[in-house]
Design an enzyme around this catalytic site. Structure first.
Site, short mmCIF file in Angstrom:
data_model
loop_
_atom_site.label_atom_id
_atom_site.label_comp_id
_atom_site.label_asym_id
_atom_site.label_seq_id
_atom_site.Cartn_x
_atom_site.Cartn_y
_atom_site.Cartn_z
N LEU A 1 -3.50 1.41 18.49
CA LEU A 1 -3.05 2.73 18.98
C LEU A 1 -3.90 3.16 20.18
O LEU A 1 -5.09 2.86 20.26
CB LEU A 1 -3.16 3.75 17.85
CG LEU A 1 -2.17 3.47 16.69
CD1 LEU A 1 -2.59 4.21 15.43
CD2 LEU A 1 -0.74 3.83 17.10
N GLU B 1 -12.16 3.34 18.55
CA GLU B 1 -12.75 2.01 18.37
C GLU B 1 -12.00 1.26 17.27
O GLU B 1 -11.90 1.75 16.13
CB GLU B 1 -14.22 2.18 17.96
CG GLU B 1 -15.00 0.90 18.00
CD GLU B 1 -16.40 1.07 17.39
OE1 GLU B 1 -16.97 0.05 17.01
OE2 GLU B 1 -16.86 2.23 17.29
N HIS C 1 -8.51 -1.39 6.23
CA HIS C 1 -8.75 -2.67 6.87
C HIS C 1 -9.28 -3.65 5.83
O HIS C 1 -10.20 -3.32 5.07
CB HIS C 1 -9.77 -2.50 8.01
CG HIS C 1 -10.02 -3.80 8.72
ND1 HIS C 1 -9.11 -4.35 9.60
CD2 HIS C 1 -11.05 -4.67 8.65
CE1 HIS C 1 -9.57 -5.49 10.06
NE2 HIS C 1 -10.75 -5.71 9.49
N ARG D 1 1.88 0.01 25.80
CA ARG D 1 1.38 0.75 24.63
C ARG D 1 1.53 2.26 24.81
O ARG D 1 1.79 2.99 23.86
CB ARG D 1 -0.11 0.44 24.41
CG ARG D 1 -0.38 -0.92 23.87
CD ARG D 1 -1.87 -1.05 23.47
NE ARG D 1 -2.24 -2.43 23.35
CZ ARG D 1 -1.93 -3.22 22.32
NH1 ARG D 1 -1.25 -2.74 21.30
NH2 ARG D 1 -2.31 -4.48 22.29
N ASN E 1 -7.00 4.66 8.23
CA ASN E 1 -6.60 3.26 8.30
C ASN E 1 -7.22 2.52 7.12
O ASN E 1 -8.25 2.94 6.59
CB ASN E 1 -7.09 2.63 9.61
CG ASN E 1 -6.61 1.20 9.77
OD1 ASN E 1 -5.47 0.87 9.41
ND2 ASN E 1 -7.47 0.33 10.29
N ASN F 1 0.84 -1.21 0.00
CA ASN F 1 0.00 0.00 0.00
C ASN F 1 0.87 1.25 0.00
O ASN F 1 0.56 2.23 -0.70
CB ASN F 1 -0.96 0.00 1.20
CG ASN F 1 -2.19 -0.83 0.93
OD1 ASN F 1 -3.06 -0.42 0.17
ND2 ASN F 1 -2.26 -2.01 1.53
#
Ligand code: GAR
Length: 226
Positions: free
Chosen positions: A99, A149, A115, A71, A113, A20
């Site tokens: 994240l 989320e 997915h 994290r 993002n 990508n």
């Protein structure tokens, strides 16, 4: 365009092969996409995508997640590195770390993002096998704004591919990647032109709330009702 009126300064985050990322490099080279690719950051030193960035003359950084106890500290280190490049846009391109809210808030509304599923179907891992096991006729990929989320932020563009009777997770993943290379630069182009924004928990295109993601038909991007 960035706030300063220049090209959208962009950081691409990867963990793996970076196909990508390559699509972004190719689209900016050909002039289809007007991004200033300032840095490619990986959480793995061995990510093949880092070599793609180097051969394109893009600065690379590595922040190994294994070097941090949790994290929160990993994300703080990411922010410290990324902020040196003053990114307007953060592109997660196969970045396989979850994240924290601190990271998401820091770049609120400026993180994309991709997915590999037709969200909201199959958030999380093993999406291709899950689509095969469910007997789905169609599978695909979704570009969305990242929120707290996981794989749940407002969807921007989807591209679909048929699931063939003899598909394995690998063969299906390959077909999905091809569509990803089409849709991800297109989403970034909409952002770079200022037409696409995140506001009030939603994606907005030309100041209209996107209730459903745009659909890529193999050539163009259309709204679902077109
Ligand atoms: C892509 O298929 C992307 O959708 C997926 O990882 C692959 C990266 O490929 N991302 C996720 O699964 C994130 N949850 P690439 O390194 O060749 O671009």
């Amino acid at each position: 365009m960035s706030k300063s009126g220049s090209r959208t300064s962009t950081a691409v985050l990867i963990s793996g092969s970076g196909t990508n990322l390559q699509a972004f490099i190719d689209a900016t080279r050909s002039g289809e996409l007007d991004l200033d690719l300032r840095v490619v950051l990986s959480n793995k030193r061995v990510a093949a995508g880092l070599a793609r960035a180097r051969s394109a003359g893009i600065r690379t950084e590595c922040v190994e997640h294994r070097d941090y106890p949790d994290r929160e500290r990993f994300d703080a280190a990411l922010i410290a590195v990324l902020d040196r490049f003053e990114p307007d846009l953060i592109i997660l391109a196969g970045f396989m770390r979850i994240l924290t809210p601190v990271f998401i808030d820091h770049y609120a509304g400026r993180i994309f993002n991709i997915h590999p599923s037709l969200l909201p179907r199959y958030p999380g891992l093993d999406t291709h096998q899950r689509a095969i096991d469910a007997g789905d006729a169609w599978h695909g990929s979704t570009v969305h704004f990242a929120t707290e989320e996981l794989d749940g932020g407002p969807r921007v563009i989807q591209g679909r591919v048929p699931v063939m009777p003899d598909d394995t997770a690998e063969s299906l993943a390959g077909r999905v990647l091809e569509i990803e290379h089409q849709i991800y630069p297109r989403a970034a182009a909409l952002y770079a032109s200022g037409r696409l924004r995140y506001r009030d928990g939603a994606a907005w295109l030309d100041d209209q709330k996107l209730e459903e993601p745009l659909q890529f038909d193999g050539k163009n991007v259309r709204s679902r009702d077109q």
